[in-house]
Motif scaffolding. Structure first.
Motif, mmCIF file in Angstrom:
data_model
loop_
_atom_site.group_PDB
_atom_site.id
_atom_site.type_symbol
_atom_site.label_atom_id
_atom_site.label_comp_id
_atom_site.label_asym_id
_atom_site.label_seq_id
_atom_site.Cartn_x
_atom_site.Cartn_y
_atom_site.Cartn_z
ATOM 1 N N GLU A 4 0.851 -1.189 0.000
ATOM 2 C CA GLU A 4 0.000 0.000 0.000
ATOM 3 C C GLU A 4 0.887 1.239 0.000
ATOM 4 N N SER B 291 1.091 5.809 -0.833
ATOM 5 C CA SER B 291 0.390 7.077 -0.983
ATOM 6 C C SER B 291 1.366 8.150 -1.439
ATOM 7 N N ASP C 236 2.144 9.509 -8.714
ATOM 8 C CA ASP C 236 0.853 10.162 -8.546
ATOM 9 C C ASP C 236 0.301 10.468 -9.940
ATOM 10 N N TYR D 82 -2.941 10.819 -10.579
ATOM 11 C CA TYR D 82 -4.285 11.379 -10.426
ATOM 12 C C TYR D 82 -4.319 12.755 -11.078
ATOM 13 N N MET E 162 -6.011 5.270 -10.337
ATOM 14 C CA MET E 162 -5.374 6.033 -9.275
ATOM 15 C C MET E 162 -6.381 6.767 -8.403
ATOM 16 N N ARG E 163 -6.105 6.759 -7.084
ATOM 17 C CA ARG E 163 -6.878 7.561 -6.141
ATOM 18 C C ARG E 163 -6.197 8.916 -5.928
ATOM 19 N N SER E 164 -6.917 9.839 -5.336
ATOM 20 C CA SER E 164 -6.379 11.178 -5.087
ATOM 21 C C SER E 164 -5.227 11.100 -4.081
ATOM 22 N N ARG F 188 -5.324 9.836 -0.365
ATOM 23 C CA ARG F 188 -5.814 8.497 -0.077
ATOM 24 C C ARG F 188 -4.733 7.461 -0.388
ATOM 25 N N TRP F 189 -4.903 6.273 0.212
ATOM 26 C CA TRP F 189 -3.952 5.193 0.001
ATOM 27 C C TRP F 189 -4.321 4.370 -1.236
ATOM 28 N N ASN F 190 -3.288 3.897 -1.931
ATOM 29 C CA ASN F 190 -3.436 2.992 -3.066
ATOM 30 C C ASN F 190 -2.925 1.606 -2.686
ATOM 31 N N ASN G 167 -5.768 -0.948 -6.727
ATOM 32 C CA ASN G 167 -7.008 -0.625 -6.017
ATOM 33 C C ASN G 167 -8.137 -1.586 -6.398
#
Length: 261
Positions: free
Chosen positions: A119, A121, A150, A152, A176-178, A181-183, A211
């Motif tokens: 995980e 971020s 990153d 995002y 991808m998450r923002s 948040r954790w990936n 994710n």
């Protein structure tokens, strides 16, 4: 009119000829029908399948996993600049963070085929763009990079964005998450195989869920994931370390475990 003696001789000759024909040319016996299949004929009972305890929640390590980071220490990792030294990266509240400029870190143990969970971020504050945002990398056998970036709302070359095999295979989608948040990456990695003379037999292959979304589906890794130049397998090798890259940004990591396959 034939004489009785001639008829007798003729009859004996016919019987003799028929008997010889039966001896010289036996008839073929009829083929037997194959034994009908039964359900138990295709059942495998031994060896029994090993029992393990899966994690209670998604992402938790199963009982046969090697936990490389549980939120408490980096005892499984060393500095890549000096492998006799411990990891220089900082542990915070259940995660650790890259300290830019200190160099990458690698596992003490060596691995080949693995299932891996990690995980990560990107920094919460967005700085720079393209390859300058939340850049790191997860290296299998210290050679083949699964990109961490990153991605995002951040355009870059497709085979260099998050979840790409760097400069090789773009991800199927951008999941991808923002940055706040954790990936997660869930990976099944198959190491390359080499022939006795050192030539490549089969290339490395990788499946990645980013994710929970399949982004690499048993994809071929075409060789060393080089920044410049075409990828290839210049030499045979065996098991090697898993590494995390220092690319100059403070990426965060937590909950890392592997299972040898």
């Amino acid at each position: 009119m034939k004489s009785p003696l001639l008829c007798l001789i003729t009859g004996l000759l016919l019987v003799s000829t028929a008997t010889m024909a039966q001896k010289d040319y036996p008839t073929t016996p009829p083929e037997k029908s194959p034994m009908p299949m039964k359900p138990e004929m295709t059942e495998i009972w031994e060896p029994q399948v090993e029992v393990i305890k899966p994690g209670d929640k998604p992402g938790e390590a199963p009982s046969d996993a090697i936990v490389l980071f549980d939120g408490k220490d980096l005892d499984h990792w060393v500095s890549q600049k000096d492998t006799t030294q411990p990891s220089p990266w900082k542990i915070k509240d259940g995660y650790f963070e890259v300290i830019p400029g200190t160099g990458g870190i690698q596992t003490k143990m060596e691995f080949g085929d693995v299932q891996m969970h990690i995980e990560w971020s990107a920094p919460d504050e967005i700085e720079n763009s393209g390859q300058g945002r939340g850049n790191s990398g997860l290296f299998f056998q210290n050679r083949y990079e699964l990109q961490i970036l990153d991605s995002y709302n951040n355009r870059t070359y497709s085979n260099g964005q998050a979840a790409s095999i760097y400069k090789d295979q773009p991800p199927l989608v951008n999941a991808m998450r923002s940055p706040d948040r954790w990936n997660t990456y869930d990976v099944i990695y198959t190491a390359p195989r080499f022939k006795k003379n050192g030539d490549l037999d089969t290339p490395a292959r990788i499946t990645v869920l980013h994710n929970g979304v399949v982004v690499q589906n048993n994809a071929t890794i075409h060789g060393l994931t080089l920044y410049i130049g075409l990828h290839n397998y210049p030499e045979a090798h065996g098991k090697d370390v898993i590494a995390l890259q220092d690319h100059g940004t403070p990426v965060q990591f937590r909950n890392i475990w592997v299972r040898k396959l």
